[in-house]
Design a protein around this motif. Sequence first.
Motif, short mmCIF file in Angstrom:
data_model
loop_
_atom_site.label_atom_id
_atom_site.label_comp_id
_atom_site.label_asym_id
_atom_site.label_seq_id
_atom_site.Cartn_x
_atom_site.Cartn_y
_atom_site.Cartn_z
N LEU A 1 0.83 -1.20 0.00
CA LEU A 1 0.00 0.00 0.00
C LEU A 1 0.87 1.26 0.00
O LEU A 1 0.65 2.17 -0.79
CB LEU A 1 -0.93 -0.01 1.22
CG LEU A 1 -1.84 1.18 1.44
CD1 LEU A 1 -2.76 1.42 0.25
CD2 LEU A 1 -2.65 1.00 2.71
N CYS A 2 1.86 1.30 0.87
CA CYS A 2 2.77 2.46 0.93
C CYS A 2 3.50 2.64 -0.40
O CYS A 2 3.64 3.77 -0.89
CB CYS A 2 3.77 2.29 2.07
SG CYS A 2 3.04 2.39 3.71
N ALA A 3 3.97 1.55 -0.98
CA ALA A 3 4.68 1.62 -2.25
C ALA A 3 3.76 2.09 -3.38
O ALA A 3 4.17 2.90 -4.22
CB ALA A 3 5.29 0.26 -2.59
N GLU A 4 2.54 1.59 -3.39
CA GLU A 4 1.59 1.98 -4.45
C GLU A 4 1.22 3.45 -4.34
O GLU A 4 1.15 4.15 -5.34
CB GLU A 4 0.32 1.13 -4.38
CG GLU A 4 0.50 -0.31 -4.76
CD GLU A 4 0.68 -0.53 -6.25
OE1 GLU A 4 0.22 0.31 -7.06
OE2 GLU A 4 1.28 -1.56 -6.61
N VAL A 5 0.98 3.93 -3.13
CA VAL A 5 0.54 5.31 -2.95
C VAL A 5 1.68 6.29 -3.21
O VAL A 5 1.50 7.30 -3.87
CB VAL A 5 -0.04 5.52 -1.53
CG1 VAL A 5 -0.25 6.99 -1.22
CG2 VAL A 5 -1.34 4.75 -1.38
N TYR A 6 2.87 5.99 -2.71
CA TYR A 6 3.97 6.95 -2.80
C TYR A 6 4.91 6.72 -3.97
O TYR A 6 5.66 7.62 -4.34
CB TYR A 6 4.76 6.97 -1.48
CG TYR A 6 3.96 7.57 -0.36
CD1 TYR A 6 3.73 8.94 -0.31
CD2 TYR A 6 3.40 6.78 0.61
CE1 TYR A 6 2.97 9.50 0.70
CE2 TYR A 6 2.64 7.33 1.63
CZ TYR A 6 2.43 8.69 1.67
OH TYR A 6 1.67 9.24 2.67
N GLY A 7 4.92 5.55 -4.55
CA GLY A 7 5.74 5.29 -5.72
C GLY A 7 7.22 5.18 -5.41
O GLY A 7 7.64 5.17 -4.25
N GLN A 8 8.01 5.11 -6.45
CA GLN A 8 9.45 4.88 -6.34
C GLN A 8 10.25 6.13 -5.99
O GLN A 8 11.35 6.04 -5.48
CB GLN A 8 9.98 4.32 -7.68
CG GLN A 8 9.36 3.01 -8.09
CD GLN A 8 9.79 1.88 -7.20
OE1 GLN A 8 10.89 1.88 -6.68
NE2 GLN A 8 8.91 0.91 -6.99
N GLN A 9 9.70 7.30 -6.26
CA GLN A 9 10.45 8.55 -6.10
C GLN A 9 10.14 9.28 -4.79
O GLN A 9 10.41 10.46 -4.66
CB GLN A 9 10.16 9.49 -7.28
CG GLN A 9 10.35 8.85 -8.64
CD GLN A 9 11.75 8.31 -8.85
OE1 GLN A 9 12.72 8.94 -8.48
NE2 GLN A 9 11.84 7.13 -9.44
N ALA A 10 9.60 8.59 -3.81
CA ALA A 10 9.11 9.25 -2.60
C ALA A 10 10.13 9.34 -1.47
O ALA A 10 9.81 9.76 -0.39
CB ALA A 10 7.86 8.53 -2.11
N GLY A 11 11.35 8.91 -1.71
CA GLY A 11 12.35 8.96 -0.65
C GLY A 11 12.00 8.01 0.48
O GLY A 11 11.60 6.88 0.26
N LEU A 12 12.13 8.50 1.71
CA LEU A 12 11.87 7.67 2.89
C LEU A 12 10.41 7.66 3.34
O LEU A 12 10.06 6.91 4.25
CB LEU A 12 12.75 8.13 4.05
CG LEU A 12 14.24 7.86 3.92
CD1 LEU A 12 15.00 8.48 5.08
CD2 LEU A 12 14.51 6.36 3.86
N THR A 13 9.56 8.44 2.72
CA THR A 13 8.17 8.56 3.16
C THR A 13 7.46 7.21 3.29
O THR A 13 6.85 6.94 4.32
CB THR A 13 7.38 9.51 2.24
OG1 THR A 13 8.02 10.79 2.26
CG2 THR A 13 5.94 9.64 2.68
N PRO A 14 7.51 6.33 2.27
CA PRO A 14 6.81 5.04 2.43
C PRO A 14 7.37 4.21 3.59
O PRO A 14 6.61 3.59 4.32
CB PRO A 14 7.03 4.32 1.10
CG PRO A 14 7.54 5.33 0.16
CD PRO A 14 8.10 6.46 0.95
N LEU A 15 8.67 4.25 3.77
CA LEU A 15 9.30 3.47 4.84
C LEU A 15 8.94 4.05 6.21
O LEU A 15 8.67 3.30 7.16
CB LEU A 15 10.82 3.42 4.67
CG LEU A 15 11.57 2.58 5.70
CD1 LEU A 15 11.11 1.13 5.67
CD2 LEU A 15 13.07 2.67 5.44
N VAL A 16 8.88 5.36 6.33
CA VAL A 16 8.51 6.00 7.60
C VAL A 16 7.07 5.64 7.95
O VAL A 16 6.76 5.28 9.09
CB VAL A 16 8.71 7.53 7.53
CG1 VAL A 16 8.05 8.23 8.72
CG2 VAL A 16 10.19 7.87 7.45
#
Length: 188
Positions: free
Chosen positions: A19-34
């Motif tokens: 879900l985090c990967a789909e919403v934020y994509g590959q260019q989101a930096g650390l946001t999906p991981l946080v």
Amino acid sequence: MKVVHVKDIEQREACLARLCAEVYGQQAGLTPLVLFAGTRRVLFPQEAARLLALVNNQGAPQALALLVLDEVGEGMTVRLSCTLSGDIEARKRLIKELSLKAPLRVEVDAPDEEALYHASGVTRWFDGADNRRIGLSARHPARDAAELTDTLSFDEQAILRRFKHDPKSFEEDKKRFVEGLAGFPETL
């Protein structure tokens, strides 16, 4: 199609990572991981968040949503939602099913997102802070925006500081995130 509450810890982490990967994509930096780390470490243990999936008749996930309770436990905010099949109708259907059963709240800052949620059963809208729009489903008890309480959250900056000062923690969360993506279940 039916809605499934993902309770199994491994499946839930895999769905959250996706879900985090789909919403934020590959260019989101650390946001999906946080978001992954904070939800996994803070919200799930406190039972303040739920991960739900719309699955087809074979049990294959079609859409995902992360719901987070508000401070008084009366409403649930759709923190993230996405479609997995590329068909936006799956996401709409998931939100519609949830709006029929739960006191949903959404916050959007784009007219197309408001239209998507409106078409999905979120019918009452108010102006919020920072030019955001707040939508409520019919089951939400608030009658106006003044009655809304904050959604539970975690300190994203504290997680970033932890990553910076505790490389072992960062590596563990990164590993779990990547393993979750790799182990995304074909069926739930």
